[in-house]
Enzyme design. Structure first.
Site, PDB file in Angstrom:
ATOM      1  N   ASN A  12      11.728 129.285  28.743  1.00  0.00           N
ATOM      2  CA  ASN A  12      13.070 128.843  29.118  1.00  0.00           C
ATOM      3  C   ASN A  12      13.867 128.313  27.936  1.00  0.00           C
ATOM      4  OD1 ASN A  12      12.786 129.373  31.951  1.00  0.00           O
ATOM      5  ND2 ASN A  12      11.388 127.623  32.015  1.00  0.00           N
ATOM      6  N   LEU A  14      14.767 125.871  24.727  1.00  0.00           N
ATOM      7  CA  LEU A  14      14.663 124.412  24.566  1.00  0.00           C
ATOM      8  C   LEU A  14      15.594 123.723  25.549  1.00  0.00           C
ATOM      9  CD1 LEU A  14      14.377 123.491  20.795  1.00  0.00           C
ATOM     10  CD2 LEU A  14      12.870 122.855  22.665  1.00  0.00           C
ATOM     11  N   HIS A  15      15.225 123.765  26.804  1.00  0.00           N
ATOM     12  CA  HIS A  15      16.014 123.140  27.855  1.00  0.00           C
ATOM     13  C   HIS A  15      15.116 122.211  28.655  1.00  0.00           C
ATOM     14  CE1 HIS A  15      19.338 125.798  27.024  1.00  0.00           C
ATOM     15  NE2 HIS A  15      18.468 126.798  26.964  1.00  0.00           N
ATOM     16  N   ALA A  16      15.689 121.162  29.166  1.00  0.00           N
ATOM     17  CA  ALA A  16      15.034 120.201  30.052  1.00  0.00           C
ATOM     18  C   ALA A  16      13.664 119.742  29.544  1.00  0.00           C
ATOM     19  CB  ALA A  16      14.955 120.741  31.467  1.00  0.00           C
ATOM     20  N   PRO A  18      10.873 121.226  28.167  1.00  0.00           N
ATOM     21  CA  PRO A  18      10.409 121.556  26.813  1.00  0.00           C
ATOM     22  C   PRO A  18      11.188 120.807  25.727  1.00  0.00           C
ATOM     23  CG  PRO A  18      10.696 123.559  28.095  1.00  0.00           C
ATOM     24  CD  PRO A  18      11.258 122.430  28.909  1.00  0.00           C
TER      25      PRO A  18
END
Length: 89
Positions: A12, A14-16, A18
């Site tokens: 996904n 580098l979101h939320a 991670p």
């Protein structure tokens, strides 16, 4: 200072979650850590800065680390950006 170009392999980007894991890891080191995407850069110890870069899966970023523990920091942070497992989803 050391610098490395890294292809982000997180499913996904580098979101939320991670991004939070990446920032937490960066904060464990004394070194300054900067993440660069194109013309934009962010302090890798700032969740808002990292998420604000909008790094998608497969994109390339430059990781810059400067300080007394830069080698260890680079190793750990590159590993986080390139791992593909269930923990990063």
């Amino acid at each position: 200072m050391i610098e490395r170009i890294v292809a982000v392999r997180l499913p996904n980007g580098l979101h939320a979650r991670p991004a939070a894991q990446f920032v937490q890891a960066a904060n464990r080191f004394k070194s300054e850590v900067t993440l660069v995407k194109g013309e934009r850069m962010a302090n890798a110890k700032s969740i808002m800065g990292v998420i604000g870069l909008g790094v998608a899966p497969g994109e390339t970023v430059t990781l810059r680390v400067d300080g007394s523990d830069e080698d260890e920091a680079m190793e750990v942070l590159v590993r986080l950006l390139t791992r593909v497992d269930e923990e990063t989803r």
